[in-house]
Design a protein around this motif. Structure first.
Motif, PDB file in Angstrom:
ATOM      1  N   PHE A  35       0.811  -1.184  -0.018  1.00  0.00           N
ATOM      2  CA  PHE A  35      -0.052  -0.048   0.034  1.00  0.00           C
ATOM      3  C   PHE A  35       0.913   1.094   0.062  1.00  0.00           C
ATOM      4  O   PHE A  35       0.268   2.320  -0.386  1.00  0.00           O
ATOM      5  CB  PHE A  35      -0.741   0.035   1.321  1.00  0.00           C
ATOM      6  N   LEU A  36       2.114   1.132   0.374  1.00  0.00           N
ATOM      7  CA  LEU A  36       3.074   2.318   0.515  1.00  0.00           C
ATOM      8  C   LEU A  36       3.248   2.815  -1.075  1.00  0.00           C
ATOM      9  O   LEU A  36       3.357   4.005  -1.191  1.00  0.00           O
ATOM     10  CB  LEU A  36       4.360   2.203   1.204  1.00  0.00           C
ATOM     11  N   ILE A  37       3.455   1.860  -1.811  1.00  0.00           N
ATOM     12  CA  ILE A  37       3.464   2.222  -3.182  1.00  0.00           C
ATOM     13  C   ILE A  37       2.448   3.032  -3.861  1.00  0.00           C
ATOM     14  O   ILE A  37       2.292   3.748  -4.506  1.00  0.00           O
ATOM     15  CB  ILE A  37       3.734   0.703  -4.105  1.00  0.00           C
TER      16      ILE A  37
ATOM     17  N   PRO B  24      -8.170   1.002 -14.097  1.00  0.00           N
ATOM     18  CA  PRO B  24      -7.208  -0.325 -14.402  1.00  0.00           C
ATOM     19  C   PRO B  24      -5.794  -0.133 -14.790  1.00  0.00           C
ATOM     20  O   PRO B  24      -4.935  -0.813 -14.033  1.00  0.00           O
ATOM     21  CB  PRO B  24      -7.953  -1.064 -15.373  1.00  0.00           C
ATOM     22  N   LEU B  25      -5.471   0.825 -15.593  1.00  0.00           N
ATOM     23  CA  LEU B  25      -4.129   0.981 -15.876  1.00  0.00           C
ATOM     24  C   LEU B  25      -3.332   1.701 -14.564  1.00  0.00           C
ATOM     25  O   LEU B  25      -2.071   1.315 -14.680  1.00  0.00           O
ATOM     26  CB  LEU B  25      -4.014   2.139 -17.124  1.00  0.00           C
ATOM     27  N   GLY B  26      -3.863   2.436 -13.908  1.00  0.00           N
ATOM     28  CA  GLY B  26      -3.259   2.938 -12.553  1.00  0.00           C
ATOM     29  C   GLY B  26      -2.943   1.757 -11.684  1.00  0.00           C
ATOM     30  O   GLY B  26      -1.979   1.684 -11.042  1.00  0.00           O
ATOM     31  N   VAL B  27      -3.858   0.624 -11.730  1.00  0.00           N
ATOM     32  CA  VAL B  27      -3.728  -0.346 -10.722  1.00  0.00           C
ATOM     33  C   VAL B  27      -2.426  -1.251 -11.500  1.00  0.00           C
ATOM     34  O   VAL B  27      -1.694  -1.602 -10.435  1.00  0.00           O
ATOM     35  CB  VAL B  27      -4.912  -1.138 -10.781  1.00  0.00           C
ATOM     36  N   ILE B  28      -2.444  -1.456 -12.711  1.00  0.00           N
ATOM     37  CA  ILE B  28      -1.487  -2.200 -13.186  1.00  0.00           C
ATOM     38  C   ILE B  28      -0.027  -1.641 -13.114  1.00  0.00           C
ATOM     39  O   ILE B  28       0.950  -2.098 -12.846  1.00  0.00           O
ATOM     40  CB  ILE B  28      -1.939  -2.485 -14.786  1.00  0.00           C
TER      41      ILE B  28
ATOM     42  N   LEU C  86      -7.450  -1.780  -3.359  1.00  0.00           N
ATOM     43  CA  LEU C  86      -8.003  -1.209  -2.362  1.00  0.00           C
ATOM     44  C   LEU C  86      -7.691   0.253  -2.108  1.00  0.00           C
ATOM     45  O   LEU C  86      -8.337   1.148  -2.058  1.00  0.00           O
ATOM     46  CB  LEU C  86      -8.196  -1.957  -1.052  1.00  0.00           C
ATOM     47  N   PHE C  87      -6.208   0.425  -2.141  1.00  0.00           N
ATOM     48  CA  PHE C  87      -5.693   1.724  -1.796  1.00  0.00           C
ATOM     49  C   PHE C  87      -5.843   2.812  -3.001  1.00  0.00           C
ATOM     50  O   PHE C  87      -5.622   4.097  -2.452  1.00  0.00           O
ATOM     51  CB  PHE C  87      -4.233   1.392  -1.178  1.00  0.00           C
TER      52      PHE C  87
ATOM     53  N   PRO D 147     -10.191 -10.807  -5.331  1.00  0.00           N
ATOM     54  CA  PRO D 147      -9.960 -10.149  -3.694  1.00  0.00           C
ATOM     55  C   PRO D 147     -10.781  -9.353  -3.346  1.00  0.00           C
ATOM     56  O   PRO D 147     -11.478  -9.439  -2.173  1.00  0.00           O
ATOM     57  CB  PRO D 147      -8.607 -10.134  -3.649  1.00  0.00           C
ATOM     58  N   VAL D 148     -11.079  -8.233  -4.004  1.00  0.00           N
ATOM     59  CA  VAL D 148     -11.946  -7.158  -3.614  1.00  0.00           C
ATOM     60  C   VAL D 148     -13.445  -7.678  -3.615  1.00  0.00           C
ATOM     61  O   VAL D 148     -14.222  -7.469  -2.768  1.00  0.00           O
ATOM     62  CB  VAL D 148     -12.032  -6.069  -4.604  1.00  0.00           C
ATOM     63  N   LEU D 149     -13.871  -8.481  -4.552  1.00  0.00           N
ATOM     64  CA  LEU D 149     -15.125  -9.288  -4.498  1.00  0.00           C
ATOM     65  C   LEU D 149     -15.553  -9.924  -3.249  1.00  0.00           C
ATOM     66  O   LEU D 149     -16.640 -10.089  -2.782  1.00  0.00           O
ATOM     67  CB  LEU D 149     -15.397  -9.863  -5.971  1.00  0.00           C
ATOM     68  N   ILE D 150     -14.518 -10.679  -2.939  1.00  0.00           N
ATOM     69  CA  ILE D 150     -14.517 -11.313  -1.583  1.00  0.00           C
ATOM     70  C   ILE D 150     -14.701 -10.677  -0.462  1.00  0.00           C
ATOM     71  O   ILE D 150     -15.654 -10.715   0.544  1.00  0.00           O
ATOM     72  CB  ILE D 150     -13.112 -12.565  -1.341  1.00  0.00           C
TER      73      ILE D 150
END
Length: 302
Positions: free
Chosen positions: A121-123, A158-162, A234-235, A245-248
């Motif tokens: 999450f620090l990244i 999604p690009l930001g997450v990638i 999440l962050f 994982p988010v759906l869980i």
């Protein structure tokens, strides 16, 4: 005295011999207690309805829902994109650190290694300062183009997450690839160069075939980790980026649909085990094809 000396190695200085099962039992109990029992509990929860009665309706309802299929597709998209990006960036960094001497190369390698000890999450927090709604990118764009300039919301896409996952997981490719490059005989490179092969051809024909096990190990690890990554997604605050994982989390903690969350969790574990099994089979075939030397190099990075 001779008999005592002969008996000592077998019995450990006269101590009674301990059966092999006694050494296997403690770790087996720990694995069953901390891994097997929770997995059995999740599986058992997935075959019950909200009233606790035995039912398989959750499986048919969840696995055929648009929400699950969308999360599965988004998870595969992010995992494959992040793995491909980490392989490209990690290969470039490893080649530079291994073959391009420059002052501070050792320090750069250590800095890359420190990312392995940083929470994911620090990244994402660093990306928030760079690309967030009040980040550096927005400040630069608005100072150049004016306050009315539109700045794309990179972080919540999604690009930001990638990009965040590529930044965090690239060291998992760099480290085994550096180990593979260190084991590469320099004589092969010198012979290829003496025969007139250019740098790109040497990389394509000599280097990459030799470090394929390292690339496979690093890429497979990144694929499994990104497939199950939760903190980065999440962050980022990307509300429309719903992965497995988010759906869980949403079904279990927000909607309180524990059977549905258990179904998704079981499906994700099965997917991870399937990918890991495929990796081990492919890796074993690769080691068998590469021979004794390739097998020893592969063992370094496996």
């Amino acid at each position: 005295m001779t008999s005592h000396a002969a008996a000592s190695p077998a019995t450990g200085r006269g101590w009674p011999a301990v059966p092999a099962a006694a050494w296997v039992a403690p770790p087996l109990v720990l694995v069953l207690g901390f891994v097997g029992w929770p997995m059995a509990a999740v599986l058992g929860e997935s075959v019950r309805d909200r009233d606790g009665a035995l039912s398989f309706s959750s499986w048919s309802g969840v696995l055929t829902s648009a929400e699950f299929l969308g999360a599965l597709g988004r998870t595969a998209q992010i995992a494959l994109g992040s793995t491909a990006g980490a392989l490209v960036l990690g290969s470039f960094l490893a080649l530079v650190l291994a073959f391009v001497p420059f002052p501070g190369a050792g320090l750069a390698a250590r800095l890359i290694d420190t990312v392995l000890a940083v929470p994911s999450f620090l990244i994402t927090l660093a990306f928030t300062f760079l690309y967030g709604s009040a980040g550096v990118l927005r400040v630069v764009v608005t100072s150049v183009a004016g306050q009315g300039a539109q700045v794309p919301s990179l972080l919540t896409s999604p690009l930001g997450v990638i990009l965040a996952e590529i930044t965090f997981f690239t060291p998992f490719v760099v480290r085994p690839l550096l180990a593979g490059l260190a084991a590469l005989p320099r004589e092969q490179l010198e012979v290829a160069a003496s025969l007139g092969a250019g740098p790109l051809r040497v990389l394509r024909s000599v280097v990459f075939p030799e470090v394929t096990p390292a690339l496979a190990a690093g890429g497979s690890l990144v694929l499994l980790l990104t497939l199950n990554e939760f903190g980065i997604v999440l962050f980022t605050g990307a509300k429309d980026v719903i992965t497995l994982p988010v759906l869980i989390y949403v079904r279990g903690a927000v909607s309180l649909d524990l059977p549905g969350a258990a179904v998704v969790a079981t499906a994700q574990v099965a997917l991870s085990l399937l990918l890991y099994g495929g990796y081990r089979v492919g890796f074993a075939r690769l080691r068998a094809r590469s021979g004794p030397e390739g097998a020893s190099d592969a063992a370094v990075v496996a």
